[in-house]
Scaffold this motif. Structure first.
Motif, short mmCIF file in Angstrom:
data_model
loop_
_atom_site.label_atom_id
_atom_site.label_comp_id
_atom_site.label_asym_id
_atom_site.label_seq_id
_atom_site.Cartn_x
_atom_site.Cartn_y
_atom_site.Cartn_z
N SER A 112 59.58 44.18 53.55
CA SER A 112 60.43 44.98 52.64
C SER A 112 59.68 44.63 51.22
O SER A 112 59.70 46.20 50.28
CB SER A 112 61.28 45.20 52.01
N LEU A 113 58.74 43.81 51.19
CA LEU A 113 58.19 44.03 49.80
C LEU A 113 56.72 44.11 49.44
O LEU A 113 56.28 43.61 50.72
CB LEU A 113 57.67 41.83 49.45
N THR A 114 55.84 44.72 48.48
CA THR A 114 54.84 45.02 48.54
C THR A 114 54.80 45.56 47.12
O THR A 114 55.23 45.72 46.43
CB THR A 114 54.75 46.95 49.48
N ARG A 115 53.18 44.50 46.75
CA ARG A 115 53.11 44.64 45.73
C ARG A 115 51.13 44.44 45.84
O ARG A 115 50.47 44.68 46.70
CB ARG A 115 52.98 42.61 45.49
N TYR A 116 50.87 45.16 45.02
CA TYR A 116 49.86 45.14 44.69
C TYR A 116 49.03 45.17 43.36
O TYR A 116 49.66 44.38 42.32
CB TYR A 116 49.43 47.31 44.20
N PHE A 117 47.41 44.40 43.90
CA PHE A 117 46.94 44.23 42.42
C PHE A 117 45.18 44.37 42.08
O PHE A 117 45.07 45.19 42.87
CB PHE A 117 46.79 42.35 43.31
N TYR A 118 44.92 43.76 41.28
CA TYR A 118 43.55 44.77 40.80
C TYR A 118 43.23 43.49 40.02
O TYR A 118 43.61 42.68 39.50
CB TYR A 118 43.57 46.07 40.09
N GLN A 119 41.71 44.16 40.28
CA GLN A 119 40.95 42.93 40.00
C GLN A 119 39.39 43.49 39.15
O GLN A 119 39.01 44.59 40.10
CB GLN A 119 40.35 42.24 40.39
N THR A 120 38.55 43.85 38.39
CA THR A 120 37.12 44.13 37.25
C THR A 120 36.62 42.88 37.40
O THR A 120 36.28 42.64 37.47
CB THR A 120 38.02 45.32 36.19
N SER A 121 34.89 43.52 36.48
CA SER A 121 33.89 42.73 36.60
C SER A 121 34.36 42.29 35.18
O SER A 121 33.78 40.89 35.58
CB SER A 121 33.49 42.99 36.34
N HIS A 122 35.29 42.38 34.68
CA HIS A 122 35.77 41.81 33.00
C HIS A 122 36.80 41.11 32.67
O HIS A 122 37.72 40.75 32.59
CB HIS A 122 35.96 42.58 32.10
N LEU A 123 38.04 41.12 34.17
CA LEU A 123 38.69 40.81 34.30
C LEU A 123 39.54 40.11 35.97
O LEU A 123 39.38 40.67 36.45
CB LEU A 123 39.94 42.57 34.36
N ASP A 124 40.02 38.42 35.72
CA ASP A 124 40.72 38.11 36.61
C ASP A 124 42.11 38.64 37.09
O ASP A 124 42.59 40.04 36.96
CB ASP A 124 40.98 36.92 37.09
N ILE A 125 41.98 38.84 38.59
CA ILE A 125 42.64 39.06 39.77
C ILE A 125 44.76 38.92 38.69
O ILE A 125 44.46 37.77 38.42
CB ILE A 125 43.29 38.06 40.79
#
Length: 218
Positions: A130-143
């Motif tokens: 039931s757990l859903t998490r989203y992550f993001y990463q950019t060229s200048h930012l770690d995940i």
């Protein structure tokens, strides 16, 4: 006649299930950064895996690899999983188990994250029951995890921490994305896919939308 139709339906569904659990062309990258082409058993993971089955060839014996020895694996034009050490908040979203703390409670874990969009700004998904998490990463930012949390207020009501909107505003800036846009988005796959697609397009960045690949393949 009805029995015949029922038999045909069962046969079609059985064939469909069989086709969804098959070995398909793919690859994996090990801890030595070697990319090995192989066949991967596609079970259309509902939850993010910690291992997968593969074969070097059709005739070879199937084997299992785990998250401990694989940095990345994928099935051609269908999906990709990448391994990260991330801070994840596993706070429950069930009303009877809500925390009184609005802030996330992070724990560092080694996880395979499903790649939804990969480009100048990349979007990842983690699902465990039931757990859903989203992550993001950019060229200048770690995940990082995009923060969304429901919690119990002192008045015994349900509050919502929508910090993910501020995170996106601070780090996914583009002329096509305004704060008003971000105020309206929900913490769900389609809303986030839309924002990350807009950002990469706005930056004229080459990117891959794996969800679109899946639709095209289907």
């Amino acid at each position: 006649m009805k029995k015949r139709i029922l038999f045909l339906l069962i046969t079609i569904l059985s064939l469909n299930c069989y086709s969804q659990i098959s070995f398909e062309k793919g690859y994996y990258i090990n801890d030595s950064n070697q990319k090995i082409n192989c066949l991967i058993r596609n079970i259309d993971w509902e939850n993010n895996p910690i291992e997968f089955e593969y074969k070097i060839s059709e005739q070879a014996k199937k084997e299992t690899l785990t998250i401990e020895s694989v940095k990345e694996f994928g099935i051609d034009n269908v999906l990709k999983y990448m391994r990260f050490d991330v801070n994840i908040d596993r706070s429950s979203n069930k009303q009877n188990l809500l925390s009184n703390d609005k802030n996330p409670i992070f724990k560092t874990e080694k996880l395979f994250l499903k790649v939804l969009i990969q480009g100048e700004a990349s979007l990842f998904k983690y699902k465990d029951k039931s757990l859903t998490r989203y992550f993001y990463q950019t060229s200048h930012l770690d995940i990082n995890q995009l923060i969304f949390k429901e919690y119990k207020t002192p008045e015994n009501k349900i509050g919502t921490n929508n910090e993910f909107r501020r995170q996106l505003y601070n780090n996914i800036k583009c002329i096509d994305i305004s704060m008003n846009n971000l105020k309206q988005i929900d913490y769900d796959k389609n809303s986030l896919l839309n924002i990350f697609t807009k950002y990469n397009s706005c930056k004229n960045s080459a990117f891959v939308n794996f969800e679109e690949k899946v639709k095209s393949d289907l």
